[in-house]
Design a protein around this motif. Sequence first.
Motif, PDB file in Angstrom:
ATOM      1  N   MET A 135       0.838  -1.189   0.000  1.00 57.42           N
ATOM      2  CA  MET A 135       0.000   0.000   0.000  1.00 57.42           C
ATOM      3  C   MET A 135       0.880   1.248   0.000  1.00 57.42           C
ATOM      4  N   PHE A 136       0.432   2.276  -0.704  1.00 59.51           N
ATOM      5  CA  PHE A 136       1.209   3.506  -0.863  1.00 59.51           C
ATOM      6  C   PHE A 136       0.323   4.712  -0.536  1.00 59.51           C
ATOM      7  N   SER A 137       0.928   5.899  -0.584  1.00 61.70           N
ATOM      8  CA  SER A 137       0.173   7.114  -0.284  1.00 61.70           C
ATOM      9  C   SER A 137       0.042   8.048  -1.483  1.00 61.70           C
ATOM     10  N   GLY A 138       0.767   7.754  -2.568  1.00 59.39           N
ATOM     11  CA  GLY A 138       0.717   8.644  -3.727  1.00 59.39           C
ATOM     12  C   GLY A 138       1.594   9.874  -3.573  1.00 59.39           C
ATOM     13  N   ILE A 139       2.503   9.856  -2.583  1.00 62.63           N
ATOM     14  CA  ILE A 139       3.466  10.946  -2.410  1.00 62.63           C
ATOM     15  C   ILE A 139       4.823  10.458  -2.915  1.00 62.63           C
ATOM     16  N   VAL A 140       5.247  10.971  -4.051  1.00 61.26           N
ATOM     17  CA  VAL A 140       6.462  10.510  -4.719  1.00 61.26           C
ATOM     18  C   VAL A 140       7.694  10.903  -3.914  1.00 61.26           C
ATOM     19  N   GLU A 141       8.608   9.941  -3.777  1.00 61.12           N
ATOM     20  CA  GLU A 141       9.844  10.186  -3.042  1.00 61.12           C
ATOM     21  C   GLU A 141      11.008  10.559  -3.948  1.00 61.12           C
TER      22      GLU A 141
END
Length: 199
Positions: A1-7
């Motif tokens: 699962m991810f948050s959609g905030i690109v690192e």
Amino acid sequence: MFSGIVESVMPIISSEELVNAYRVKIKKPSEFDDIKLGDSIACDGVCLTVEAFDDTQMTFALAAETIKVLEWNPSSWLGKKVNLERSLRFGDRIHGHLVTGHVDSLGTVLRAEHEGESFFLDVKVQNSILPYVWKKGSITLNGVSLTVNELKDDTVSVCLIPETIKRTNLGDLTKGSRLNVEPDYMARAIQRSLEVKKD
């Protein structure tokens, strides 16, 4: 699962054709110093599993279904810069929205236009995801969590702030560009639940 905030944004450095699959290598960000074999990383919004890595690169395999959905073309992807995000850990703040990394369709950019400090994108999406998209709802484009400004027919409009333009590859999009789309998975789950109840 991810948050959609690109690192990080890094290029694809090689692509190898396998039997009904592709293996790709992506430049490894220096800050990804905690990854392990088997970890999940969102690459332009697509959840891929780390097969191998060293100090400079990460290796992933794209299976048949992923290739089909993305209309995979290794010649056009080689050198392409992709948005990268490591998976969430329990206890992390979620600054975007919950993203699965299960991209099931592509969108086409109809408008990509700077107005002052903002960058406006109009994206034509497939009819199959329209039940899960609404004004002020969330949508993921190339792995980036965004708010839907407007929805007209099959076109989603979003607005990027300067920080998003700087930290992702969305600012490179032009009219006609194709990008990965994931609708809000919570909306999809609710819709599926209602369908099952009807049966």
